[in-house]
Write an enzyme that holds these catalytic residues in place. Structure first.
Site, short mmCIF file in Angstrom:
data_model
loop_
_atom_site.label_atom_id
_atom_site.label_comp_id
_atom_site.label_asym_id
_atom_site.label_seq_id
_atom_site.Cartn_x
_atom_site.Cartn_y
_atom_site.Cartn_z
CB ALA A 59 -0.41 0.12 1.13
CB ILE B 223 5.14 0.73 4.00
CG1 ILE B 223 4.12 1.31 5.54
CG2 ILE B 223 4.69 3.08 4.07
CD1 ILE B 223 3.05 1.22 5.59
CE LYS B 224 4.59 -0.31 -4.85
NZ LYS B 224 3.82 0.05 -5.93
CB VAL B 225 8.98 4.89 0.69
CG1 VAL B 225 7.96 4.63 1.96
CG2 VAL B 225 9.30 3.74 0.36
#
Ligand code: E4P
Length: 217
Positions: free
Chosen positions: A56, A82-84
């Protein structure tokens, strides 16, 4: 090699997950927008269906808000990654999340230098975008090759997640080059098992079988 499904469409995920072959899911802001649904409830539903990593993506571009958004997304379920984006602040956020034991998928990778920094920042996954490089006449598969070589030589644990897949051949080529994961749009996952000779062979077998008049059950 693991196969993730690259979509935010819950029904599609459900229908493919029953094969037991889906190891995770990736989403991005464009895929969430396409689904027309709320990001929090969508990620929650996906995590209820798939037990592997579900990416996400944060939409903040500054460190402080990336951390706030990432923590909110991460609180949805234990399997949220967590997508950064691979920016200065994104790498800082990656390091902060990975220091806390939170899975991080560093996205929008277009160079080996970026992938090296993501691994040093403790990324769980690095997402090189093969298709978008090919789209501009560059060589996406060469990037996969460079990253797997660097990670192998230096013993980085970061998994190479081939993203922006444009064909079944992209999946095969990534697998041959040692990518750990490919995230695959549903239509390519379906065409992975299709072959005209399988269809023809099955049709011939069934027609011969009918002639025997037998039944296994
Ligand atoms: C997945 O993590 C990526 O966001 C996705 O594969 C990008 O694909 P696209 O280049 O087809 O938008």
């Amino acid at each position: 090699m693991q196969l993730f499904i690259d979509t935010a469409e819950i029904e599609e995920i459900r229908s493919l997950n029953i094969t037991g072959l889906i190891d995770g899911v990736t989403t991005n802001p464009s895929l969430i927008a396409k689904s027309g649904r709320n990001i929090i409830s969508t990620i929650e539903e996906i995590c209820n269906v798939v037990s592997g990593p579900v990416s996400a993506e944060v939409t903040a571009t500054d460190f402080d808000n990336m951390i706030l958004e990432g923590k909110k997304l991460s609180s949805i379920a234990q399997n949220v990654a967590i997508k950064v984006p691979i920016t200065f602040d994104g790498l800082r956020a990656c390091k902060a999340f990975s220091d806390e034991g939170i899975m991080v998928n560093v996205t929008l990778c277009f160079s080996a230098a970026q992938a090296l920094l993501a691994a040093k920042a403790g990324a769980t996954f690095i997402s090189p975008f093969i298709g978008r490089l090919d789209d501009i006449g560059a060589d996406g598969m060469n990037l996969i090759s460079e990253i797997t070589e660097i990670y192998d030589i230096h013993g980085f644990d970061t998994k190479v997640l081939a993203a922006s897949i444009r064909s079944v051949q992209d999946i095969i080529d990534s697998a041959k080059l040692g990518a750990n994961v490919a995230t695959v749009p549903p239509k390519f996952l379906k065409s992975m098992y299709n072959h005209p000779l399988t269809d023809k062979g099955l049709s011939d077998f069934l027609s011969d079988w009918k002639k025997t008049g037998q039944s296994i059950l």
